[in-house]
Design a protein around this motif. Structure first.
Motif, PDB file in Angstrom:
ATOM      1  N   ALA A   1       6.721  -4.075  -1.289  1.00  0.00           N
ATOM      2  CA  ALA A   1       5.455  -3.973  -2.014  1.00  0.00           C
ATOM      3  C   ALA A   1       5.326  -5.141  -2.985  1.00  0.00           C
ATOM      4  CB  ALA A   1       5.395  -2.648  -2.764  1.00  0.00           C
TER       5      ALA A   1
ATOM      6  N   GLU B   1      -1.293  -0.892  -6.710  1.00  0.00           N
ATOM      7  CA  GLU B   1      -1.792   0.481  -6.627  1.00  0.00           C
ATOM      8  C   GLU B   1      -1.484   1.135  -5.301  1.00  0.00           C
ATOM      9  OE1 GLU B   1      -6.047   2.855  -7.223  1.00  0.00           O
ATOM     10  OE2 GLU B   1      -5.893   0.722  -7.701  1.00  0.00           O
ATOM     11  N   ASN B   2      -1.477   0.362  -4.230  1.00  0.00           N
ATOM     12  CA  ASN B   2      -1.199   0.950  -2.918  1.00  0.00           C
ATOM     13  C   ASN B   2       0.281   1.254  -2.705  1.00  0.00           C
ATOM     14  OD1 ASN B   2      -0.180  -1.606  -2.678  1.00  0.00           O
ATOM     15  ND2 ASN B   2      -1.351  -2.177  -0.840  1.00  0.00           N
ATOM     16  N   ALA B   3       1.139   0.936  -3.677  1.00  0.00           N
ATOM     17  CA  ALA B   3       2.575   1.187  -3.540  1.00  0.00           C
ATOM     18  C   ALA B   3       3.062   2.280  -4.490  1.00  0.00           C
ATOM     19  CB  ALA B   3       3.342  -0.109  -3.795  1.00  0.00           C
TER      20      ALA B   3
ATOM     21  N   ASP C   1       2.842   5.545  -4.286  1.00  0.00           N
ATOM     22  CA  ASP C   1       3.521   6.649  -3.602  1.00  0.00           C
ATOM     23  C   ASP C   1       4.942   6.261  -3.207  1.00  0.00           C
ATOM     24  OD1 ASP C   1       2.574   4.779  -1.825  1.00  0.00           O
ATOM     25  OD2 ASP C   1       2.153   6.240  -0.232  1.00  0.00           O
ATOM     26  N   ARG C   2       5.137   4.998  -2.816  1.00  0.00           N
ATOM     27  CA  ARG C   2       6.481   4.533  -2.471  1.00  0.00           C
ATOM     28  C   ARG C   2       7.361   4.465  -3.733  1.00  0.00           C
ATOM     29  NH1 ARG C   2       4.680  -0.763   0.655  1.00  0.00           N
ATOM     30  NH2 ARG C   2       2.652  -0.183  -0.248  1.00  0.00           N
TER      31      ARG C   2
END
Length: 228
Positions: A157, A204-206, A208-209
């Motif tokens: 990420a 922001e898209n990472a 959850d990871r």
């Protein structure tokens, strides 16, 4: 003219009582003299035929080896061998069955770890590498360094640009983080830190990871881990 018989001596009837009285007086006088001779106020010395032996009571309180639990007299703390009765002799302070050899029991010290450290195997450790160094594909390259070691890596990420490289870990995962550090930046314990309560700044898209990761590697511009 014939003189009367008997002369001037006493008659036999008068002489007998007088002689008896003299004998009694003589006996009493002899007894008195004998009693005075013996009773001179000094008690006769009496030889004691049986000598007296004084024996000190065996209370285990000898001067040099009292067996009272001090120093090297052989007494343990819980069973001091204080010499009471017949088994706590004052000869060597051994306290018989209540003593250690040198006041230290058997001299064996047992050390046990109350909370032993348990390190999870790499396959159970989720690792996320996020690139904040500005170097293209830096996170993907570092992730590929961990895959052969058996780590459960998450897709790489991006992180907010940062100067400092860090290896963050969840509470209780410091040993696992140290193992990752030895692969990516050996002998660099200063890179290790627990994930702060505010979290780590990633794209922001990472998010959850990030929440699933046990170890988060942030690549910084200092290039402590990846230099391109």
């Amino acid at each position: 003219m014939t003189a009367p018989r008997g002369g001037i001596g006493p008659s036999n009837a008068a002489a007998a009582p007088r002689a008896l009285l003299l004998i009694v007086v003589a006996v009493l006088l002899g007894a008195t003299l004998l009693w005075k001779g013996l009773d001179d106020g000094t008690a006769p010395a009496v030889q004691d035929a049986s000598p007296t032996t004084t024996v000190a009571s065996d209370d285990g309180s000898g001067d040099a080896a009292s067996g009272d639990g001090s120093g090297g007299d052989g007494s343990g703390d819980a069973a001091s061998g204080d010499g009471s009765g017949d088994d706590g002799s004052g000869d060597d302070g051994s306290g018989d069955d209540g003593s250690g050899d040198d006041g230290s029991g058997d001299g064996t010290t047992t050390t046990s770890t109350l909370f032993p450290t348990v390190t999870e195997p790499p396959s159970e450790v989720q690792v996320l590498v996020a690139n904040g160094s500005g170097i293209p594909r830096g996170a993907g390259t570092v992730t590929e360094m961990l895959v052969p070691k058996g780590y459960a890596t998450l897709p790489p990420a991006n992180a907010q640009p940062t100067e400092a490289t860090m290896i963050y870990f969840r509470p209780g995962m410091v040993n696992e983080a140290r193992a990752v550090m030895e692969i990516l930046a050996p002998d660099s314990p200063d890179l290790l830190a627990q994930i702060p309560p505010t979290g780590v700044a990633v794209a922001e898209n990472a998010v959850d990871r990030l929440e699933a990761a046990d170890i988060v590697v942030i690549l910084g511009a200092d290039e402590r881990i990846y230099s391109g």
